[in-house]
Design an enzyme around this catalytic site. Structure first.
Site, PDB file in Angstrom:
ATOM      1  N   TYR A 158      34.267  46.956  42.189  1.00 50.28           N
ATOM      2  CA  TYR A 158      33.648  47.264  40.906  1.00 50.28           C
ATOM      3  C   TYR A 158      32.510  48.263  41.142  1.00 50.28           C
ATOM      4  O   TYR A 158      31.377  47.883  41.452  1.00 50.28           O
ATOM      5  CB  TYR A 158      33.109  46.009  40.224  1.00 50.28           C
ATOM      6  N   TYR A 205      41.736  35.337  36.164  1.00 52.07           N
ATOM      7  CA  TYR A 205      41.127  36.575  35.669  1.00 52.07           C
ATOM      8  C   TYR A 205      41.971  37.149  34.538  1.00 52.07           C
ATOM      9  O   TYR A 205      43.126  36.782  34.359  1.00 52.07           O
ATOM     10  CB  TYR A 205      40.882  37.588  36.788  1.00 52.07           C
ATOM     11  N   PRO A 229      41.419  36.456  31.324  1.00 50.75           N
ATOM     12  CA  PRO A 229      41.769  35.316  30.466  1.00 50.75           C
ATOM     13  C   PRO A 229      41.993  35.692  29.004  1.00 50.75           C
ATOM     14  O   PRO A 229      42.701  34.978  28.291  1.00 50.75           O
ATOM     15  CB  PRO A 229      40.562  34.383  30.614  1.00 50.75           C
ATOM     16  N   LEU A 230      41.399  36.801  28.560  1.00 53.73           N
ATOM     17  CA  LEU A 230      41.595  37.226  27.167  1.00 53.73           C
ATOM     18  C   LEU A 230      42.639  38.331  27.064  1.00 53.73           C
ATOM     19  O   LEU A 230      42.824  38.924  25.996  1.00 53.73           O
ATOM     20  CB  LEU A 230      40.261  37.668  26.553  1.00 53.73           C
TER      21      LEU A 230
END
Length: 315
Positions: A58, A204, A206-207
């Site tokens: 990241y 990971y 999750p949405l």
């Protein structure tokens, strides 16, 4: 909210964390600012979220640096924050991973420096490489755990065969993999093994790139430009997209009854799911973090849980 023990470790975390890929993840998202990224972390810590999940990938370490800067601020107590980070990406070599003991040991040392801390609560091997025996990679992390530099050992994006090899000595505490209400293959492929070996599971995405937030509708595809990258994803194509939207729309009455958003309802479902230890939705803005944190106040009955489960059973 109950604290969850991570695998066999002495790490305990709240059930709702923050996925920090948009904190310093300039290589992943456009128009990010460092100050907004730090505000996202502060908002999480100030709203009952004590686990921050980041990675070298990241921003090539920038996410870790920003989190480290926030942890130095007087209002935060490092001992009350759970930091999870990951490594495997070889710098300046896109798509090349390294799990060698030497690389992982160096990665931990560098992450400690960027985070400005002397221990990492959870350290994951972010992706498997093609060469390193996975039990040797995890053994290197076990040595670092014995030295007190990390407190729990995780792997991410491993096949079930690689996971079993990695856990040959029983050292793996936690697995982080793709999972959501519309990506449920882990329930059959991984969860029986994880339960048997007392390994925690963290999903990971999750949405599901926003598909489980209620912001899309059946005409959304028509509103996207032809070169929109979302069009290339199977979830945004044809009959599958329609089925997802139809299932999500059926969540609306229950969300209204709970005085919640659809996102909050979905997060509450994950927190009630016995196969999931911690859920880590990401956020680009502080207000999104605060909104997600309200899921902590939602109570789902067993009937509510089963209703949501059945809506997405086919996925």
């Amino acid at each position: 909210m109950a604290e969850i023990r991570i695998g066999h470790s002495q790490v305990y975390a709240e059930q709702l964390g923050l996925g920090a890929n948009a904190v310093g993840g300039h290589n992943l998202f456009a128009n990010l600012t460092d100050e907004t990224g730090k505000a996202v972390v502060r908002t999480a810590l100030n709203n009952g979220i004590n686990l921050i999940d980041t990675a070298y990938a990241y921003g090539n370490g920038r996410s870790e640096e920003l989190i480290g800067e926030v942890l130095q601020e007087k209002e935060f107590d490092r001992s009350r924050v759970i930091i999870a980070t990951k490594a495997a990406h070889v710098p300046d070599q896109k798509g090349i991973f390294n799990n060698s003991p030497e690389f992982l040991t160096h990665s931990v040392e560098e992450a400690l420096r960027r985070l400005q801390t002397d221990y990492i609560d959870i350290f994951y091997i972010h992706f498997p490489d093609k060469e390193t025996p996975k039990n040797e990679a995890v053994a290197a992390l076990h040595r670092l755990k014995e030295e007190g530099k990390i407190r729990a050992i995780g792997v991410s994006n491993f096949s079930i065969e690689q996971l079993k090899e990695a856990n040959a000595q029983g050292y793996v505490d936690v697995v982080e993999d793709k999972y959501s209400l519309i990506h449920r293959i882990a329930e059959k492929e991984r969860w029986p093994y994880l339960k048997q070996h007392h390994i925690s599971f963290v999903p990971y995405f999750p949405l599901a790139s926003g598909l489980l937030t209620g912001k899309y509708h059946l005409n959304s595809l028509q509103e996207m430009s032809e070169n929109d990258p979302r069009r290339q994803k199977p979830d945004f194509q044809g009959e599958r997209f329609e089925k997802i939207i139809q299932a999500v729309e059926q969540l609306a009455p229950l969300a209204k009854n709970k005085q919640a958003t659809i996102s909050q309802l979905v997060l509450a479902w994950y927190m009630k799911n016995p196969g999931i230890s911690i859920v880590i939705p990401g956020a680009k803005k502080p207000e999104q973090v605060a909104d997600n944190a309200r899921a902590l106040d939602i109570h789902l009955s067993n009937e509510d849980y089963q209703t949501i489960d059945q809506l997405f059973k086919e996925f």
